[in-house]
Design an enzyme around this catalytic site. Sequence first.
Site, PDB file in Angstrom:
ATOM      1  N   HIS A   1      -7.208  -6.144   0.347  1.00 38.97           N
ATOM      2  CA  HIS A   1      -6.098  -5.189   0.308  1.00 38.97           C
ATOM      3  C   HIS A   1      -4.872  -5.707   1.045  1.00 38.97           C
ATOM      4  CE1 HIS A   1      -4.217  -1.354  -0.306  1.00 38.97           C
ATOM      5  NE2 HIS A   1      -4.084  -1.121   0.974  1.00 38.97           N
TER       6      HIS A   1
ATOM      7  N   SER B   1       0.829  -1.190   0.000  1.00 41.71           N
ATOM      8  CA  SER B   1       0.000   0.000   0.000  1.00 41.71           C
ATOM      9  C   SER B   1       0.880   1.264   0.000  1.00 41.71           C
ATOM     10  CB  SER B   1      -0.951  -0.044   1.195  1.00 41.71           C
ATOM     11  OG  SER B   1      -2.019   0.870   1.041  1.00 41.71           O
TER      12      SER B   1
ATOM     13  N   ASP C   1      -9.649  -6.262  -3.641  1.00 42.89           N
ATOM     14  CA  ASP C   1      -9.170  -5.045  -2.986  1.00 42.89           C
ATOM     15  C   ASP C   1     -10.172  -3.906  -3.179  1.00 42.89           C
ATOM     16  OD1 ASP C   1      -7.739  -2.822  -2.042  1.00 42.89           O
ATOM     17  OD2 ASP C   1      -5.838  -3.576  -2.801  1.00 42.89           O
TER      18      ASP C   1
END
Length: 312
Positions: free
Chosen positions: A261, A99, A233
């Site tokens: 995610h 991320s 996600d």
Amino acid sequence: MSGGYEVQFVTIHGHRRAFVKVGTGPALLLLHGLGCDHTTWESVIEPLSRRYTVIAPDLLGHGQSDKPRADYTLGGFANGMRDLLTVLGIDKVTVIGHSFGGGVAMQFAYQYPERTERLMLVASGGLGPEVSPAIRAISSPGFHQVMSVLTLPGIRHAGMAGLRALSATGLSRTRDLDEVADIYDTFRDPAARHAVRHVVKAVVDWQGQIVTMADRAYLTEAMPMWVVWGRDDRVIPVRHANAAAELAPNARVEVIPDAGHFPHKDHPQRFARIVQDFVRTTEPATYSRARFRRLLRNGAAPVALHAVPETA
């Protein structure tokens, strides 16, 4: 102790930084996402540490690291990782970023190609403009004041319980809410809220992500790169994995079904195998100033990211 591993501390530039270092062998640097800390990697540290030296820090402003008024740009985080590795006596690493940590990983590889052997991006930022409204909201003017109310003990506990209950339903749209609950809990600390807001403002505005790798992706020609994503996600769309393939044609892209995610948490054994295959089947990048100069001189036309098709 954290997940059976000792959390260590080192002070660099006057700020205490927390990290886990375990295992022996080639070095892996695991960089967590926004509002998380090294514990996001707990389920993969043990299998990876059987073959590798695993370094999993808490980025400045996160976890048990200090949360000063400081430089929370991608470049600042990359500098901090260089300094941490230098203190630990580690010259070269395979960088794995999740991320927001993917953005830091890309910046580290760009700033320090001589210290980067490989680059793995996990549901990474920096590959397209779209991002969840919740992250965009962090950069809004009233975020700190609203969150100071939402993190009052009774409200926070009820909110966390609700998020965990939704996560427990097993629906793909709610699978990541247990991790969101953990992030929500960290916001009870005003210093953590301020740090995260500074981080978000550096990379996101009301329209979405403002920092991408599009203008520098051609530099990955000289470095092995893999991209891993969860098909479900809801934070950063899985189609950004295709953007990575378009930006860096030599990159391998792997989309994991039944994962959100946090694919490294949803399927830790599979994720560990992916990392092991990445290291086993690729040669570490060897930095050449002449090649880097040639790439910079030749450059590449930026690739538009807004029209990337959905991954099949």
